[in-house]
Design an enzyme around this catalytic site. Structure first.
Site, PDB file in Angstrom:
ATOM      1  N   LYS A  22       0.830  -1.219   0.000  1.00 16.15           N
ATOM      2  CA  LYS A  22       0.000   0.000   0.000  1.00 16.15           C
ATOM      3  C   LYS A  22       0.859   1.261   0.000  1.00 16.15           C
ATOM      4  CE  LYS A  22      -1.844   1.740   3.948  1.00 16.15           C
ATOM      5  NZ  LYS A  22      -1.565   3.180   4.078  1.00 16.15           N
ATOM      6  N   ASN A  23       1.839   1.302   0.889  1.00 13.04           N
ATOM      7  CA  ASN A  23       2.599   2.545   1.054  1.00 13.04           C
ATOM      8  C   ASN A  23       3.576   2.816  -0.089  1.00 13.04           C
ATOM      9  OD1 ASN A  23       1.216   2.998   3.360  1.00 13.04           O
ATOM     10  ND2 ASN A  23       2.927   2.675   4.774  1.00 13.04           N
ATOM     11  N   CYS A 117      -5.549  13.534  13.392  1.00 12.12           N
ATOM     12  CA  CYS A 117      -5.652  12.137  12.983  1.00 12.12           C
ATOM     13  C   CYS A 117      -5.698  11.309  14.251  1.00 12.12           C
ATOM     14  CB  CYS A 117      -4.444  11.794  12.133  1.00 12.12           C
ATOM     15  SG  CYS A 117      -4.261  10.057  11.822  1.00 12.12           S
ATOM     16  N   ARG A 122       0.341  14.446  13.577  1.00  7.27           N
ATOM     17  CA  ARG A 122       0.766  14.180  12.193  1.00  7.27           C
ATOM     18  C   ARG A 122       0.738  15.426  11.306  1.00  7.27           C
ATOM     19  NH1 ARG A 122      -1.478   8.443  10.080  1.00  7.27           N
ATOM     20  NH2 ARG A 122       0.432   8.400   8.901  1.00  7.27           N
ATOM     21  N   ASP A 306       4.183   0.516  12.159  1.00  7.35           N
ATOM     22  CA  ASP A 306       2.996  -0.145  11.601  1.00  7.35           C
ATOM     23  C   ASP A 306       2.873  -1.609  12.040  1.00  7.35           C
ATOM     24  OD1 ASP A 306       2.256   2.187  10.406  1.00  7.35           O
ATOM     25  OD2 ASP A 306       2.816   1.614   8.371  1.00  7.35           O
ATOM     26  N   ARG A 398      -8.734  -0.309   4.551  1.00  2.00           N
ATOM     27  CA  ARG A 398      -7.837   0.711   3.972  1.00  2.00           C
ATOM     28  C   ARG A 398      -6.487   0.095   3.613  1.00  2.00           C
ATOM     29  NH1 ARG A 398      -6.397   4.994   7.628  1.00  2.00           N
ATOM     30  NH2 ARG A 398      -5.028   5.304   5.870  1.00  2.00           N
TER      31      ARG A 398
HETATM   32  C1  UD1 Z   1       4.010   6.909   6.629  1.00  2.00           C
HETATM   33  C2  UD1 Z   1       3.190   5.674   6.341  1.00  2.00           C
HETATM   34  C3  UD1 Z   1       2.589   5.128   7.638  1.00  2.00           C
HETATM   35  C4  UD1 Z   1       3.698   4.888   8.665  1.00  2.00           C
HETATM   36  C5  UD1 Z   1       4.562   6.126   8.820  1.00  2.00           C
HETATM   37  C6  UD1 Z   1       5.771   5.881   9.700  1.00  2.00           C
HETATM   38  C7  UD1 Z   1       2.400   6.078   4.083  1.00  2.00           C
HETATM   39  C8  UD1 Z   1       1.255   6.385   3.180  1.00  2.00           C
HETATM   40  N1  UD1 Z   1       2.139   6.040   5.401  1.00  2.00           N
HETATM   41  O1  UD1 Z   1       3.131   7.898   7.164  1.00  2.00           O
HETATM   42  O2  UD1 Z   1       1.935   3.895   7.331  1.00  2.00           O
HETATM   43  O3  UD1 Z   1       3.102   4.603   9.913  1.00  2.00           O
HETATM   44  O4  UD1 Z   1       5.049   6.576   7.541  1.00  2.00           O
HETATM   45  O5  UD1 Z   1       6.513   4.823   9.226  1.00  2.00           O
HETATM   46  O6  UD1 Z   1       3.500   5.816   3.634  1.00  2.00           O
HETATM   47  N2  UD1 Z   1       6.115  14.649  11.046  1.00  2.00           N
HETATM   48  C9  UD1 Z   1       6.253  15.989  11.331  1.00  2.00           C
HETATM   49  N3  UD1 Z   1       6.108  16.891  10.323  1.00  2.00           N
HETATM   50  C10 UD1 Z   1       5.855  16.526   9.035  1.00  2.00           C
HETATM   51  C11 UD1 Z   1       5.733  15.144   8.748  1.00  2.00           C
HETATM   52  C12 UD1 Z   1       5.871  14.235   9.769  1.00  2.00           C
HETATM   53  O7  UD1 Z   1       6.477  16.370  12.486  1.00  2.00           O
HETATM   54  O8  UD1 Z   1       5.737  17.399   8.162  1.00  2.00           O
HETATM   55  C13 UD1 Z   1       6.256  13.639  12.134  1.00  2.00           C
HETATM   56  C14 UD1 Z   1       4.968  12.864  12.386  1.00  2.00           C
HETATM   57  O9  UD1 Z   1       4.099  13.540  13.244  1.00  2.00           O
HETATM   58  C15 UD1 Z   1       5.498  11.580  12.989  1.00  2.00           C
HETATM   59  C16 UD1 Z   1       6.835  11.381  12.252  1.00  2.00           C
HETATM   60  O10 UD1 Z   1       7.155  12.645  11.693  1.00  2.00           O
HETATM   61  O11 UD1 Z   1       5.740  11.735  14.358  1.00  2.00           O
HETATM   62  C17 UD1 Z   1       6.817  10.343  11.160  1.00  2.00           C
HETATM   63  O12 UD1 Z   1       5.710  10.556  10.314  1.00  2.00           O
HETATM   64  P1  UD1 Z   1       5.759  10.269   8.744  1.00  2.00           P
HETATM   65  O13 UD1 Z   1       6.927   9.416   8.421  1.00  2.00           O
HETATM   66  O14 UD1 Z   1       5.614  11.565   8.019  1.00  2.00           O
HETATM   67  O15 UD1 Z   1       4.436   9.436   8.534  1.00  2.00           O
HETATM   68  P2  UD1 Z   1       3.590   9.418   7.216  1.00  2.00           P
HETATM   69  O16 UD1 Z   1       4.481   9.701   6.056  1.00  2.00           O
HETATM   70  O17 UD1 Z   1       2.351  10.219   7.378  1.00  2.00           O
END
Ligand code: UD1
Length: 419
Positions: A22-23, A117, A122, A306, A398
């Protein structure tokens, strides 16, 4: 709302075919926005998040055709709208992945802010900071991120926190930027690598993917792609944990064992006998009860967040006490209170759960709260005595393709109850 009913107590046995990741699929679908040439993606799983992505692309004018054998054709030559509306973004945060490609190809994008969320704040601040560093003019108005840039310029982008979709957004944007972009503290997840490989097949110049520094030399235009996505390591991991919890023996086909090192290490610690081939993994628990294991989540190659809920469920019935530390997301313990309803002994202290394994759980009605938490609840249901009914299974849909059918193939007594 659809529910899943599980009658626990059957050791899982047999072989299960793992779907495409998925990711990896989500960012690669969005990468079709980078080109006016036709694209083909193979190995696309039938998932709610995939349907949402296809709907989102369709509303922007991308022609999408769903073919046989999990192939999806995409043609963004007639792209006419650069807007990702709230009604879709709110159901799938990964919609933010259209921001980088749209901005890079069309010079503008409007993407609804995903908002809060269930698993913590996030934010997307790092996505925006990266694109700003590349010269984008970004404002937030009426709940929408509005971004403009005549042509993005290569830049050095240092991510404060490792972010998967943040890295992917900046990576996609950089492929069409003028000059060289260096992404530091980049995510190293296999899905980021898969996206980079697909972009390279489109003609992008990328190196360093899979390390913490990715270097991209921008090009004027990219070709289409004909690409097969990697298997889903989280789906595979979930079935292996299910086998371990039930004392069973399960082989997962269509997997990449090298992307599951951290998870397989913990399963071995739990007492599982694991054998791997090039594209399969077999776990044999030989009827034993798992031993408790300590888990600390971290960005790849660390232990994946995950898989945290699934290992929390495993610890709930394991021999001994397990400590689970969640370092990636705040508030990702929604499954803990539900597991207590089955008789599990868990204590939350900040970002840590201490789990004292019990010999048996008893079935109860449960509420799924987010995608991976739901998987943890289904696993617990497989070992609980009597019936467990997991409500709000749309969360599971999902990210898991035909989960109840695949579990049934392995002997589990699982069925979907109509709404
Ligand atoms: C992706 C995955 C999700 C997985 C996660 C962590 C997809 C579609 N989803 O989610 O399944 O659980 O990686 O492996 O690939 N953060 C910030 N600012 C930002 C972005 C992130 O502070 O602009 C923080 C988030 O709050 C979190 C951490 O960074 O604490 C990691 O999040 P992130 O890797 O961005 O998760 P996703 O990409 O949303």
């Amino acid at each position: 709302m659809a529910r899943i009913q599980i009658t626990g107590g059957v050791p899982l046995n047999g072989t299960v075919e793992i779907s495409g990741a998925k990711n990896a699929v989500l960012p690669i679908l969005m990468a079709s926005l980078l080109t006016d040439q036709p694209c083909q993606l193979h190995g696309v799983p039938h998932l709610k998040d995939v349907t949402t992505s296809i709907e989102l692309l369709g509303r922007m004018g991308v022609l999408v055709s769903v073919g046989d054998r999990c192939a999806v054709g995409l043609d963004a030559s007639g792209l006419h709208t650069q807007v990702a509306p709230y009604d879709l973004v709110k159901t799938m945060r990964a919609s933010i992945l259209v921001l980088g490609p749209l901005l890079a190809r069309s010079g503008e994008a409007q993407v609804s802010l995903p908002g809060g969320c269930a698993i913590g704040a996030r934010p997307v601040d790092l996505h925006l900071a990266g694109l700003s560093a590349m010269g984008a003019d970004i404002t937030v108005e009426g709940g929408y991120i509005k971004a403009r840039a005549k042509r993005l310029k290569g830049a050095r982008v240092v991510l404060d926190t490792v972010t998967v979709t943040g890295t992917e957004n900046i990576l996609m944007a950089a492929t069409l930027a003028e000059g060289t972009t260096v992404i530091e503290n980049a995510a190293q997840e296999p899905e980021v690598v898969d996206l980079a490989e697909c972009l390279i097949s489109m003609g992008a110049r990328i190196r360093g993917h899979g390390s913490n520094t990715i270097v991209v030399e921008g090009r004027e235009r990219l070709d289409g792609f004909d690409y097969t996505v990697i298997p889903d390591r989280i789906e595979a991991g979930t079935f292996l944990v299910a086998a371990a919890m039930t004392g069973g023996r399960v082989r997962t086909d269509n997997v990449r064992p090298d992307t599951l090192d951290a998870v397989l290490g913990k399963l071995r610690d739990a007492g599982a006998v694991i054998t791997t081939g090039e594209d399969w993994i077999e776990l044999d628990m030989q009827g034993r009860r798992p031993r408790a294991v300590d888990i600390t989540t971290a960005p790849y190659p660390g232990f994946p967040t995950d898989m945290q809920a699934q290992f929390t469920a495993l610890n709930a019935i394991a021999d001994g006490t397990g400590v689970v530390r969640e370092n990636v997301f705040e508030n990702r313990f929604m499954h803990v209170l539900e597991l207590q309803r089955l008789g599990a002994n868990l204590l939350i202290e900040g970002n840590t759960v201490i789990i004292r394994g019990v010999e048996r759980l008893t079935g109860a009605p449960l509420m799924a709260t987010d995608l991976r938490a739901s998987a943890g609840l289904v696993l617990a249901g497989l070992v609980a005595e009597g019936d467990t009914i997991v409500d709000r299974v749309y969360h599971i849909d999902r990210g898991y393709e035909n989960i109840e059918e695949k579990l049934r193939q392995l002997g589990a007594r699982v069925r979907r109850l109509a709404a």
